[in-house]
Scaffold this motif. Sequence first.
Motif, short mmCIF file in Angstrom:
data_model
loop_
_atom_site.label_atom_id
_atom_site.label_comp_id
_atom_site.label_asym_id
_atom_site.label_seq_id
_atom_site.Cartn_x
_atom_site.Cartn_y
_atom_site.Cartn_z
N TYR A 78 0.92 -1.32 -0.10
CA TYR A 78 -0.05 0.06 -0.04
C TYR A 78 0.86 1.27 0.11
O TYR A 78 0.79 2.28 -0.57
CB TYR A 78 -0.96 -0.06 1.06
N ARG A 124 -8.35 -1.62 -1.83
CA ARG A 124 -7.97 -0.69 -0.93
C ARG A 124 -8.12 0.58 -1.74
O ARG A 124 -8.79 1.59 -0.93
CB ARG A 124 -6.22 -0.72 -0.49
N GLU A 128 -10.79 3.50 -0.25
CA GLU A 128 -10.29 4.82 0.09
C GLU A 128 -10.84 5.76 -0.67
O GLU A 128 -11.20 7.03 -0.03
CB GLU A 128 -8.80 4.80 -0.35
N HIS A 380 -11.33 -10.33 1.16
CA HIS A 380 -11.33 -8.85 1.77
C HIS A 380 -12.77 -8.26 1.73
O HIS A 380 -13.20 -7.33 1.44
CB HIS A 380 -10.49 -8.12 0.81
#
Length: 413
Positions: A78, A124, A128, A380
Amino acid sequence: MNLSTLTLFAVFVLIAVRKIGRFNIKIWQAMGCGAALVSVTGEISGADALKAIDLNVMLFLLGMFVVGQALVASGYLYALAYHLFNRMTSVPQLVCGILFGAGFCSALLMNDTLAIIGTPLVLRLAREHNINSKLLLLTLAYAITIGSVMSPIGNPQNFLIASQGGLPAPFPTFFKALAVPTLVNLIVAYLILRLVYRQQFIAAMPLSHNPVELLDKRLAKLAQASLFLLIGLITFNVILSAMHSTVQLKLSHIALIAALPPLLFSPARIQLLKNLDWSTLLFFAAMFVLMSSVWQSGVMQQQVNALHMDLTTVPAIMLLSASLSQLISNVPLVALYLPMLTNPSAESLMALAAGSTIAGNLLILGAASNVIIIQHAEKHQATLGFFEFARVGIPLGFANLLIYWLWFRYGYD
């Protein structure tokens, strides 16, 4: 229709509906039940079932899962993504970045590798920036399928074609034959995604990327070492191939070597192994067994023979490889198709590479990388349905095949 083909059809249905009553069915569960059924009923013997499981693929995935888990658990993946994407301030820019970045990287690192390390990354980014996760998962899936077409190490079937097809210079041959239509197809993928998910693309809010802190600095250094080892060994293999060397490192060996730093030197090694995506490994083992059982039944061969067509022409190669890859997967398909091409031309081998690889854009089971992405996404708390994939993938896949065919007919020299 025999039991093996009926079982395969049932597995397709289960993967499509993903639910029976109140029970949710995961892809690996459907495929595992199918493999168990053909084994128990004697459609495939125990010895043949074990022989069907490709150990090189299983070891490659195991090694890459370790590397991927180390990259995610340490936070290094990340942090790296922040440096790569922090200048992209809109959804169109981000989708372009993922599409072309993952597409070109898959030509070097192999599409399955990008599927493993790319899935948690795009999820992610979706969380975000409040972007539809399906859009970014599809972007990743189509990017690594299309991008891997133009390289002999972009995917396992291309590697098989390069190693067994008698190509004297595989890297220049693949690039010259497939780079231009591949670039065009990446652009087409962007246009189709923008059309289907146009509401996401017209969002007015600019993207604001938050800096990422490493979760485990020691593990991050080991994950970085794994990544450097992976890229370095693949580059070494590319150099050996360009020099026409008979020495080549197997991809399974490269993946296992790259996995050594976190396994040998991290105190978190047990947790890393515990958190690996074992269900995906089970899926692949089951898939090899079921597909081998279907092929042994002879139904596919009978259907192909009934077509009474020349299997060595470019249109036939592309259509058959793209369609049959949906049923027996593209790697076994290429392994079975190559012996039918007596003294194949470079053009026919490139058509086989394009057709068998682009098969992955049509349906989920057309490429192993699609399954890896979905299995990882479900870890996830995200998913990508059969019909969601197909409604974008079928028109995209046919457009891709048409572009490659036009290139072979009018632009290939």
